[in-house]
Design a protein around this motif. Structure first.
Motif, mmCIF file in Angstrom:
data_model
loop_
_atom_site.group_PDB
_atom_site.id
_atom_site.type_symbol
_atom_site.label_atom_id
_atom_site.label_comp_id
_atom_site.label_asym_id
_atom_site.label_seq_id
_atom_site.Cartn_x
_atom_site.Cartn_y
_atom_site.Cartn_z
ATOM 1 N N MET A 179 0.838 -1.094 -0.017
ATOM 2 C CA MET A 179 -0.101 -0.052 -0.151
ATOM 3 C C MET A 179 1.013 1.213 -0.015
ATOM 4 O O MET A 179 0.477 2.403 -0.619
ATOM 5 C CB MET A 179 -0.640 -0.031 1.076
ATOM 6 C CG MET A 179 -1.847 1.176 1.036
ATOM 7 S SD MET A 179 -3.067 1.315 0.153
ATOM 8 C CE MET A 179 -4.015 0.027 0.086
ATOM 9 N N ILE A 180 1.896 1.212 0.617
ATOM 10 C CA ILE A 180 2.705 2.325 0.773
ATOM 11 C C ILE A 180 4.255 1.901 0.528
ATOM 12 O O ILE A 180 4.892 0.960 0.873
ATOM 13 C CB ILE A 180 2.766 2.876 2.238
ATOM 14 C CG1 ILE A 180 1.569 3.510 2.669
ATOM 15 C CG2 ILE A 180 4.021 4.335 2.285
ATOM 16 C CD1 ILE A 180 1.540 4.067 3.844
ATOM 17 N N GLU A 181 4.976 2.627 -0.591
ATOM 18 C CA GLU A 181 6.279 2.165 -0.977
ATOM 19 C C GLU A 181 7.129 3.319 -1.188
ATOM 20 O O GLU A 181 6.942 4.251 -1.781
ATOM 21 C CB GLU A 181 6.242 1.665 -2.403
ATOM 22 C CG GLU A 181 5.207 0.210 -2.439
ATOM 23 C CD GLU A 181 5.243 -0.195 -4.070
ATOM 24 O OE1 GLU A 181 6.129 -0.885 -4.473
ATOM 25 O OE2 GLU A 181 4.393 0.370 -4.821
ATOM 26 N N VAL A 182 8.137 3.260 -0.373
ATOM 27 C CA VAL A 182 9.091 4.496 -0.021
ATOM 28 C C VAL A 182 10.331 3.965 -0.439
ATOM 29 O O VAL A 182 11.108 2.892 0.285
ATOM 30 C CB VAL A 182 9.119 5.011 1.379
ATOM 31 C CG1 VAL A 182 10.116 6.145 1.427
ATOM 32 C CG2 VAL A 182 7.606 5.678 1.602
ATOM 33 N N GLU A 183 11.323 4.601 -1.375
ATOM 34 C CA GLU A 183 12.567 4.168 -1.658
ATOM 35 C C GLU A 183 13.436 5.195 -1.678
ATOM 36 O O GLU A 183 13.417 6.257 -2.536
ATOM 37 C CB GLU A 183 12.477 3.568 -2.928
ATOM 38 C CG GLU A 183 14.005 2.807 -3.602
ATOM 39 C CD GLU A 183 13.729 1.989 -4.896
ATOM 40 O OE1 GLU A 183 14.779 1.797 -5.472
ATOM 41 O OE2 GLU A 183 12.651 1.588 -5.220
ATOM 42 N N ASP A 184 14.438 5.303 -0.876
ATOM 43 C CA ASP A 184 15.569 6.422 -0.858
ATOM 44 C C ASP A 184 14.897 7.755 -1.068
ATOM 45 O O ASP A 184 15.262 8.926 -1.900
ATOM 46 C CB ASP A 184 16.379 6.374 -2.238
ATOM 47 C CG ASP A 184 17.442 5.090 -2.016
ATOM 48 O OD1 ASP A 184 17.714 4.683 -0.923
ATOM 49 O OD2 ASP A 184 17.590 4.412 -3.087
ATOM 50 N N LEU A 185 13.952 8.062 -0.186
ATOM 51 C CA LEU A 185 13.191 9.373 -0.072
ATOM 52 C C LEU A 185 14.127 10.323 0.929
ATOM 53 O O LEU A 185 14.518 10.256 1.912
ATOM 54 C CB LEU A 185 11.829 9.144 0.612
ATOM 55 C CG LEU A 185 10.884 10.056 0.582
ATOM 56 C CD1 LEU A 185 10.335 10.402 -0.713
ATOM 57 C CD2 LEU A 185 9.684 9.965 1.908
ATOM 58 N N GLU A 186 14.139 11.374 0.111
ATOM 59 C CA GLU A 186 14.846 12.602 0.776
ATOM 60 C C GLU A 186 13.964 13.991 0.622
ATOM 61 O O GLU A 186 13.426 14.070 -0.356
ATOM 62 C CB GLU A 186 16.019 12.763 -0.026
ATOM 63 C CG GLU A 186 17.256 11.758 0.280
ATOM 64 C CD GLU A 186 18.702 12.245 -0.032
ATOM 65 O OE1 GLU A 186 18.755 13.388 -0.732
ATOM 66 O OE2 GLU A 186 19.518 11.152 0.055
ATOM 67 N N LYS A 187 14.212 14.715 1.514
ATOM 68 C CA LYS A 187 13.674 15.988 1.419
ATOM 69 C C LYS A 187 14.773 17.066 2.258
ATOM 70 O O LYS A 187 15.060 17.083 3.277
ATOM 71 C CB LYS A 187 12.285 15.991 2.119
ATOM 72 C CG LYS A 187 11.614 17.378 2.243
ATOM 73 C CD LYS A 187 11.128 17.951 0.740
ATOM 74 C CE LYS A 187 10.617 19.332 0.618
ATOM 75 N NZ LYS A 187 10.428 19.765 -0.858
ATOM 76 N N VAL A 188 14.970 17.983 1.089
ATOM 77 C CA VAL A 188 15.857 18.893 1.870
ATOM 78 C C VAL A 188 15.353 20.398 1.482
ATOM 79 O O VAL A 188 14.812 20.628 0.538
ATOM 80 C CB VAL A 188 17.144 18.899 0.560
ATOM 81 C CG1 VAL A 188 18.176 19.900 1.202
ATOM 82 C CG2 VAL A 188 17.983 17.710 0.714
ATOM 83 N N PHE A 189 15.618 21.246 2.426
ATOM 84 C CA PHE A 189 15.004 22.678 2.563
ATOM 85 C C PHE A 189 16.198 23.767 2.400
ATOM 86 O O PHE A 189 17.186 23.240 3.084
ATOM 87 C CB PHE A 189 14.168 22.868 3.886
ATOM 88 C CG PHE A 189 12.970 22.177 4.137
ATOM 89 C CD1 PHE A 189 11.735 22.267 3.104
ATOM 90 C CD2 PHE A 189 12.807 20.685 4.602
ATOM 91 C CE1 PHE A 189 10.557 21.745 3.470
ATOM 92 C CE2 PHE A 189 11.749 20.197 5.094
ATOM 93 C CZ PHE A 189 10.358 20.558 4.216
#
Length: 312
Positions: free
Chosen positions: A1-11
């Motif tokens: 249902m949820i797939e996350v791969e190498d997720l990044e968030k840069v501000f």
């Protein structure tokens, strides 16, 4: 249902570097995390303030766009098809309500029925179920601004479920609730998951919620996934300890037994710590054989202590 791969968030943050100059600095809120949540699973997603929990949830709902990595919820890219995804997810964000502040609770629900185009029979059935199980009957005609925090939280949970979402994101769902209301919300969520197979991602600082609702827990800190597994494994990773509380016939020097350590002595009572994964039977047998024993008990490790050790 949820797939996350190498997720990044840069501000990118601008900071003052003189009277007129500003310099750019990058803040990595989420740094390359990967996980998958099967349909119907209830997962605890925990971490200290500033760890990246809310940023992750906002990317999963499409509110924020990832800097890099791959993300799918129910096969949908949240940032590209946010409106389509909204019909398949429900969200409760702690201190931020989705209800209309000056309207009675019931009017907010009627507006949501039209926004989500919920069929009348399904709307009535879901509203009746939520009203009964969350204790909202006397609150439906009360303006939202007059509700207590705990009452509003129950109202927000009901609002998030009126359209039968496949995935439910909960951020501090029991904040402001008394003991009885917490028990009611937890039981409601258990039944929701069992009856409808709703996938739940739960973030909370109340670790009792995690213990009672989740078989799997993910721990995030400084934007990275520190642990992903069952509660039993969490105790092992956190090097937690069980406690053997021994009552002796009289006050004696600290008990000396291999494999444990005496952490506290008060008169004839002593507290002995030993690894959570070890059996208590040999320890109990040796204490009973060598010391004048009156009573004893084994206390399980507190998950809050385990998490605190991991953060440290």
């Amino acid at each position: 249902m949820i797939e996350v791969e190498d997720l990044e968030k840069v501000f990118v943050v601008r900071r003052r570097a003189g009277r007129l100059r500003r310099t750019k600095h990058e803040v990595r809120a989420v740094g390359g995390i990967s996980f998958a949540v099967p349909r119907g699973e209830v997962v605890g997603y925990i971490g200290p303030n500033g760890a990246g929990k809310s940023t992750t949830i906002k990317m999963l709902t499409g509110i924020l766009t990832p800097s890099s990595g791959r993300l799918r919820v129910a096969g949908i890219d949240p940032s590209r098809e946010r409106t389509r995804l909204a019909r398949r997810i429900g969200v409760v964000f702690g201190q931020r309500t989705t209800l209309w502040w000056d309207l009675p609770l019931l009017d907010s629900y009627r507006l949501m029925r039209r926004m989500y185009r919920i069929p009348d029979d399904r709307y009535r059935a879901n509203l009746e179920r939520c009203t009964e199980q969350l204790g909202l009957g006397e609150l439906l005609e009360v303006p939202v601004r007059q509700l207590s925090l705990g009452q509003r939280m129950r109202g927000d949970i009901a609002a998030a479920l009126l359209h039968d979402p496949e995935v439910l994101y909960l951020d501090e769902p029991t904040i402001g609730l008394d003991v009885l209301s917490k028990a009611k919300v937890r039981e409601f969520l258990r039944e929701l998951n069992a009856d409808r197979g709703t996938t739940v991602l739960l973030t909370t600082h109340d670790l009792s919620d995690i213990e009672q609702l989740c078989r799997r827990v993910m721990v995030i800190d400084h934007g990275r996934l520190m642990y992903d597994g069952g509660l039993d494994g969490l105790h092992a990773v956190g090097e937690s300890e069980r406690m053997l509380v021994v009552d002796l016939e009289r006050e004696l020097p600290p008990i000396d037994v291999a494999g444990c350590r005496t952490v506290r002595v008060e008169g004839p009572r002593q507290w002995l710590a030993f690894p959570a994964g070890a059996s208590a039977a040999p320890l109990v047998a040796e204490v009973a054989e060598r010391w004048p024993l009156v009573d004893l008990s084994v206390r399980e490790p507190d998950i809050e202590d385990v998490i605190a050790r991991m953060y440290a």
